[in-house]
Design an enzyme around this catalytic site. Structure first.
Site, PDB file in Angstrom:
ATOM      1  N   TYR A 143       0.887  -1.325  -0.131  1.00 33.00           N
ATOM      2  CA  TYR A 143      -0.004  -0.012   0.092  1.00 33.00           C
ATOM      3  C   TYR A 143       0.751   1.387  -0.099  1.00 33.00           C
ATOM      4  CZ  TYR A 143      -4.591  -2.049   0.819  1.00 33.00           C
ATOM      5  OH  TYR A 143      -5.703  -2.701   0.937  1.00 33.00           O
ATOM      6  N   LYS A 194       3.687 -15.293   1.703  1.00 34.94           N
ATOM      7  CA  LYS A 194       3.920 -15.846   0.480  1.00 34.94           C
ATOM      8  C   LYS A 194       5.355 -16.289   0.399  1.00 34.94           C
ATOM      9  CE  LYS A 194       2.123 -17.424  -3.422  1.00 34.94           C
ATOM     10  NZ  LYS A 194       1.301 -18.667  -3.323  1.00 34.94           N
ATOM     11  N   ASP A 226      -2.470 -18.218   0.067  1.00 38.98           N
ATOM     12  CA  ASP A 226      -3.458 -18.881  -0.946  1.00 38.98           C
ATOM     13  C   ASP A 226      -4.051 -20.113  -0.075  1.00 38.98           C
ATOM     14  OD1 ASP A 226      -0.999 -20.411  -0.958  1.00 38.98           O
ATOM     15  OD2 ASP A 226      -1.160 -20.957  -2.976  1.00 38.98           O
ATOM     16  N   ASP A 250      -5.817  -7.454   4.095  1.00 37.16           N
ATOM     17  CA  ASP A 250      -7.153  -6.653   3.568  1.00 37.16           C
ATOM     18  C   ASP A 250      -7.980  -7.807   3.072  1.00 37.16           C
ATOM     19  OD1 ASP A 250      -8.706  -4.545   2.444  1.00 37.16           O
ATOM     20  OD2 ASP A 250      -7.794  -5.058   0.546  1.00 37.16           O
ATOM     21  N   ASP A 254     -11.749  -9.750   4.931  1.00 31.99           N
ATOM     22  CA  ASP A 254     -13.167  -9.693   4.436  1.00 31.99           C
ATOM     23  C   ASP A 254     -13.611 -11.028   4.390  1.00 31.99           C
ATOM     24  OD1 ASP A 254     -13.146  -6.979   3.776  1.00 31.99           O
ATOM     25  OD2 ASP A 254     -14.006  -7.274   1.865  1.00 31.99           O
TER      26      ASP A 254
HETATM   27  C1  IPM Z   1     -10.278  -1.661   4.276  1.00 32.44           C
HETATM   28  C2  IPM Z   1     -10.553  -1.074   2.911  1.00 32.44           C
HETATM   29  C3  IPM Z   1      -9.570  -0.140   2.633  1.00 32.44           C
HETATM   30  C4  IPM Z   1      -8.195  -0.883   2.544  1.00 32.44           C
HETATM   31  C5  IPM Z   1      -9.708   0.537   1.404  1.00 32.44           C
HETATM   32  C6  IPM Z   1     -11.022   1.530   1.144  1.00 32.44           C
HETATM   33  C7  IPM Z   1      -8.633   1.680   1.175  1.00 32.44           C
HETATM   34  O1  IPM Z   1     -10.697  -1.934   2.151  1.00 32.44           O
HETATM   35  O2  IPM Z   1     -10.131  -0.918   5.242  1.00 32.44           O
HETATM   36  O3  IPM Z   1     -10.079  -2.954   4.215  1.00 32.44           O
HETATM   37  O4  IPM Z   1      -7.901  -1.425   1.345  1.00 32.44           O
HETATM   38  O5  IPM Z   1      -7.469  -0.685   3.488  1.00 32.44           O
HETATM   39 MG    MG Z   2     -10.820  -4.149   2.969  1.00 29.55          MG
END
Ligand code: IPM
Ligand code: MG
Length: 360
Positions: A143, A194, A226, A250, A254
């Site tokens: 990032y 990785k 993975d 990230d 999710d």
């Molecule tokens: C998160 C989001 C952010 C990230 C985006 C919105 C920049 O996906 O907080 O997980 O990638 O960190």
């Molecule tokens: Mg995210």
């Protein structure tokens, strides 16, 4: 004696303002019960800040955050700002806030609540009892790595570049947070990388392995990313605490969030070495339902609980809020995203009122 705290509120965009309004009422109620005073200061961030000032994180917003004891963020972004150049995007403001406050440690719990097991897309026996903490590095990796950009090559072709890089010190500080987090949980830490392909991951694995010597009570394991993604959906109960870099974190957070079936329920904390942390729901700004009193405020309310626990050292207040959330779920109140047969459908305000009643 009354203890008082300065809290910066960043309601942001979409459903942000509605879920924040409800959460402030909840905090005030808990505060009055426990003799805690919250001085809230609202500031602009995200799309609203772009509209008002031309930039997603105005300098005075960052300064207001720095001057406070903790920052409560709702959600930012929306279709309206998606086409702007990168430096003006709401997401860029979020990255600048993380970097500006030095928030290198992102704690993302994925806990399945017994009342919501049916909301998961996975089988009951797979998800029942899942309780995972993802510790994501937040201010380094791909990032922020240099060089980055879209460059023109000699042939006139364009070349997009992002760089995944970690230094010893960056790995060590997130590693220590992760080991300490695992110590307070079930004592199992899985580091995800990785290392079979990436040099940056090899260094990551070497440093995390070396740190383990200082945490004899934590059982450390390693997985390639993975495989980790596969294991998360195959048998998530094998995980207690996960530590990983910015990009893998990230993605995996999710996936872990969705195990619970209800991303509208999950809070997060972003912490630095010192100074205020930022506490925010994992979900986004949901522009499609903004302003319609349909949003689920529980992730925001639970983020306030995380703020009380990790940011303001007020575990009793945090416990109270979490107990109230449990109680309203037991009572059958559900917003649209977690609605099920036989439950009582409520909107954002209705859910907030139910929480206030549970606290009273
Ligand atoms: C998160 C989001 C952010 C990230 C985006 C919105 C920049 O996906 O907080 O997980 O990638 O960190
Ligand atoms: Mg995210």
């Amino acid at each position: 004696m009354t203890q008082s705290f300065r809290i910066t509120l960043l309601p942001g965009d979409g459903i942000g303002p509605e879920i924040m309004a409800v959460t402030v009422e909840v905090m005030n109620q808990v505060g009055s019960q426990l003799d805690l005073e919250f001085n809230f200061q609202e500031a602009l961030m995200g799309g609203v800040a772009i509209d008002a000032t031309g930039t997603p994180l105005p300098a005075d917003t960052l300064e207001t955050c720095r001057q406070s004891d903790a920052v409560l963020l709702a959600a930012i972004g929306g279709y309206k700002w998606d086409a702007l150049p990168r430096h003006q995007r709401p997401e860029t403001g979020l990255l600048a806030l993380r970097a500006g406050l030095g928030l290198f440690a992102n704690l993302r719990p994925a806990t399945i609540l017994p009342q919501l097991v049916e909301a998961s897309s996975l089988k009951r026996e797979v998800v029942e009892g899942v309780d995972i903490m993802v510790v994501r590095e937040l201010t380094g990796g791909i990032y922020f790595g240099e060089p980055k950009g879209i460059f023109e090559t000699e042939t006139g072709e364009k070349r997009g570049v992002s760089t995944m890089a970690y230094k010893d010190s960056e790995i060590d500080r997130i590693g220590r947070v992760a080991f300490a987090t695992a110590q307070k949980r079930q004592g199992r830490l899985c580091s995800v990388d990785k290392a079979n392909v990436l040099e940056v991951s090899q260094l990551w694995r070497d440093r995390i392995t070396a740190l383990a010597a200082d945490y004899g009570d934590v059982e450390l394991s390693h997985l390639y990313v993975d495989n980790a993604a596969m294991q998360l959906v195959r048998w998530p109960k094998q995980f207690d605490t996960i530590v990983t870099g910015n990009l893998f974190g990230d993605i995996l957070s999710d996936a872990a969030a969705m195990l619970t079936g209800s991303i509208g329920m999950l809070p997060s904390a972003s912490l630095g070495a010192d100074g205020p942390g930022v506490f925010e729901p994992v979900h986004g700004s949901a522009p499609d339902i903004a302003g319609q009193d349909q949003a689920n405020p529980l992730a925001q309310i639970l983020s306030a609980a995380m703020m009380l626990r990790y940011g303001l050292n007020q575990p009793v207040a945090a416990d109270k809020i979490e107990a109230a959330v449990n109680q309203v779920l037991d009572q059958g109140y559900r917003t649209g995203d977690i609605m099920a047969e036989g439950m009582t459908g409520v909107g954002c305000r209705g859910m907030g009122d139910a929480i206030l009643k549970a606290l009273a």
